[in-house]
Write a protein that holds these residues in place. Sequence first.
Motif, PDB file in Angstrom:
ATOM      1  N   PRO A 187       0.805  -1.232   0.000  1.00 57.96           N
ATOM      2  CA  PRO A 187       0.000   0.000   0.000  1.00 57.96           C
ATOM      3  C   PRO A 187       0.834   1.275   0.000  1.00 57.96           C
ATOM      4  O   PRO A 187       0.412   2.290  -0.559  1.00 57.96           O
ATOM      5  N   GLY A 188       2.031   1.244   0.604  1.00 59.83           N
ATOM      6  CA  GLY A 188       2.870   2.437   0.634  1.00 59.83           C
ATOM      7  C   GLY A 188       3.463   2.802  -0.702  1.00 59.83           C
ATOM      8  O   GLY A 188       3.939   3.921  -0.892  1.00 59.83           O
ATOM      9  N   ASN A 189       3.460   1.862  -1.664  1.00 59.53           N
ATOM     10  CA  ASN A 189       4.039   2.120  -2.981  1.00 59.53           C
ATOM     11  C   ASN A 189       2.975   2.305  -4.058  1.00 59.53           C
ATOM     12  O   ASN A 189       3.278   2.211  -5.253  1.00 59.53           O
ATOM     13  N   ILE A 190       1.737   2.529  -3.649  1.00 64.49           N
ATOM     14  CA  ILE A 190       0.658   2.843  -4.593  1.00 64.49           C
ATOM     15  C   ILE A 190       0.072   4.188  -4.171  1.00 64.49           C
ATOM     16  O   ILE A 190      -0.547   4.297  -3.119  1.00 64.49           O
ATOM     17  N   MET A 191       0.312   5.206  -4.978  1.00 58.47           N
ATOM     18  CA  MET A 191      -0.181   6.547  -4.695  1.00 58.47           C
ATOM     19  C   MET A 191      -1.549   6.748  -5.339  1.00 58.47           C
ATOM     20  O   MET A 191      -1.856   6.153  -6.374  1.00 58.47           O
ATOM     21  N   VAL A 192      -2.357   7.591  -4.716  1.00 55.91           N
ATOM     22  CA  VAL A 192      -3.661   7.963  -5.261  1.00 55.91           C
ATOM     23  C   VAL A 192      -3.618   9.460  -5.568  1.00 55.91           C
ATOM     24  O   VAL A 192      -3.480  10.278  -4.653  1.00 55.91           O
ATOM     25  N   ARG A 193      -3.718   9.777  -6.847  1.00 59.66           N
ATOM     26  CA  ARG A 193      -3.645  11.171  -7.260  1.00 59.66           C
ATOM     27  C   ARG A 193      -4.954  11.884  -6.929  1.00 59.66           C
ATOM     28  O   ARG A 193      -6.047  11.383  -7.229  1.00 59.66           O
ATOM     29  N   LYS A 194      -4.851  13.044  -6.329  1.00 63.11           N
ATOM     30  CA  LYS A 194      -6.031  13.761  -5.858  1.00 63.11           C
ATOM     31  C   LYS A 194      -6.900  14.254  -7.007  1.00 63.11           C
ATOM     32  O   LYS A 194      -8.124  14.267  -6.917  1.00 63.11           O
ATOM     33  N   SER A 195      -6.283  14.646  -8.110  1.00 62.81           N
ATOM     34  CA  SER A 195      -7.038  15.280  -9.192  1.00 62.81           C
ATOM     35  C   SER A 195      -8.012  14.327  -9.873  1.00 62.81           C
ATOM     36  O   SER A 195      -9.130  14.712 -10.217  1.00 62.81           O
ATOM     37  N   ASP A 196      -7.616  13.069 -10.080  1.00 59.29           N
ATOM     38  CA  ASP A 196      -8.481  12.117 -10.786  1.00 59.29           C
ATOM     39  C   ASP A 196      -8.697  10.810 -10.029  1.00 59.29           C
ATOM     40  O   ASP A 196      -9.275   9.868 -10.561  1.00 59.29           O
ATOM     41  N   ASN A 197      -8.213  10.738  -8.777  1.00 62.68           N
ATOM     42  CA  ASN A 197      -8.391   9.547  -7.931  1.00 62.68           C
ATOM     43  C   ASN A 197      -7.808   8.298  -8.584  1.00 62.68           C
ATOM     44  O   ASN A 197      -8.305   7.193  -8.394  1.00 62.68           O
ATOM     45  N   ARG A 198      -6.741   8.475  -9.330  1.00 64.93           N
ATOM     46  CA  ARG A 198      -6.122   7.349 -10.028  1.00 64.93           C
ATOM     47  C   ARG A 198      -4.979   6.766  -9.189  1.00 64.93           C
ATOM     48  O   ARG A 198      -4.215   7.501  -8.556  1.00 64.93           O
ATOM     49  N   ALA A 199      -4.878   5.426  -9.200  1.00 63.66           N
ATOM     50  CA  ALA A 199      -3.792   4.735  -8.496  1.00 63.66           C
ATOM     51  C   ALA A 199      -2.549   4.733  -9.376  1.00 63.66           C
ATOM     52  O   ALA A 199      -2.616   4.366 -10.559  1.00 63.66           O
ATOM     53  N   ILE A 200      -1.406   5.123  -8.796  1.00 61.40           N
ATOM     54  CA  ILE A 200      -0.138   5.205  -9.522  1.00 61.40           C
ATOM     55  C   ILE A 200       0.891   4.337  -8.793  1.00 61.40           C
ATOM     56  O   ILE A 200       1.113   4.513  -7.592  1.00 61.40           O
ATOM     57  N   LEU A 201       1.510   3.424  -9.529  1.00 66.79           N
ATOM     58  CA  LEU A 201       2.531   2.543  -8.955  1.00 66.79           C
ATOM     59  C   LEU A 201       3.874   3.250  -8.957  1.00 66.79           C
ATOM     60  O   LEU A 201       4.305   3.795  -9.977  1.00 66.79           O
TER      61      LEU A 201
END
Length: 509
Positions: free
Chosen positions: A159-173
């Motif tokens: 979970p610490g290496n998957i970011m959630v971008r605030k602008s589009d709620n997209r998961a980024i590895l």
Amino acid sequence: MKLQTGTYLQGDKYRIIDLLGQGGFGITYLALQELADRKVCIKEFFPKDYYNRETDTQHVTLGSQGSAEAMERYKEKFIKEAKTIARLDHPNIIHIHDVFKENNTCYYVMDYIDGESLQSLVKREGALPEAAAVAYIREAGAALGHIHSLSINHLDIKPGNIMVRKSDNRAILIDFGLSKQYDAMGNQTSSTPVGISHGFAPMEQYKTGGVSEFTPATDVYSLGATLYYLVTGCVPPQASDIAEDGLPELPAHLSAGVKRAIADAMQTRRKDRVQSVDAFLALLDDSKVAAAPTPTPAPAPVVDESTRIGVATVDESTKLGEAPKQEPKRVETPKRVEEPKKEWTPKYDTKKPKQEKRKSRLWSWLLALLLIGVGTYFIIDANSGNNSSSDSGMKPDTSGEEQYYDYDNSYYYEGNYEMEPEEIAYKAEPMCAEYEETPEIYEPAEEAVVAEPAPYVPEYYYDEYGGYSYYDEHGNLIYVDQYGETTTFYFDEYGNMYDEYGELVPMAY
């Protein structure tokens, strides 16, 4: 030890704004790309236990020349990580824009993700709803599927290496620091040891050479463990604990598809798991079907048998006027044939005189009185014999030296020995009298209470950066920086310390 705010890199191309995080081998900064006027992340290679920084020039120096060769290998791996991410073009994978060397170390520039990690999100909000958790896992799974198509294993999915971008709620590895590239034959192209994130790493990552061959199932385990964390809010047990005790029961509100996906992905034996990310995501697709309510068929109407027979007796032709209505036939009950009465025959001869009946009754009474008298005689005789023996104090004629106890009369007898009256009076006391006076002698001993071993409670040591370190129950040294990044150090039987890459760590005494 970090770069100061306002420091410029690459001339005046990048300006440091703030510190984002610091691990065992690198520091991540928030910076501004001046000409493009956009925020970026810059990661600096800086092993904090080996490097020093000159405050006036920001130049990096090596603390000990004995580790120069090892640090050079780590620097090469850092650059290789940047090159690996740079050729990954996927909307759910962080992008690399630039790689350069400066200040006697190296840097790479990547997208700045304005948001938070899934780890921070769960810590703030608790367990996520199933739909939200599955959506994030699908996007992270899409990124994993892309890197697996290029024969790359991430080896640090958590979970610490998957970011959630605030602008589009997209998961980024993010964070490919432990990733491995494999050749066309499936063999690793480097022998750098892998790190371990407890609870998210499968069994093979704990073994030497456990990930020397390419297999997506290793990352699938970590992806399933991440889904476990999102829907439960708890870090999964370590793989060794699951092998011994099994996976804990999942919350009842989860769909059957999600439960199955987690269980199949977190099999401790690699060959028992789902072997690809696509197969894992297909199990999540089944969760939609499992969650849909199944319509319950209406119960068949119960038809009364009498009604069924009555309907069958109605002739349809009567309704159409083709034939006269017929009355149902009445079934007549057959008449009972009375048998001829038999004449009553008396059991006894009525011609016998009444005098004989009286004699038989008299003899019955006499016989009963006789039996009662004989029984009374024997009972009185038996009681008198018992009373006489108890009053006289006579003892049975016993031989030998053994002791006997008369439970009926509460006496001890010791062979033919003539006991004095005082002894008889003492030994005539019931055996249970002593038990009644001192019952504690006869109470069973209390079972010894075996105290359960106290749970292991580590002692934490905090540094000036807000991080801390501790020794786990296996004796390994764990360091957690202020952003939650974990580094594990191991010790051999001689007390030498090794980092998570298997390199000897010089220890200061």
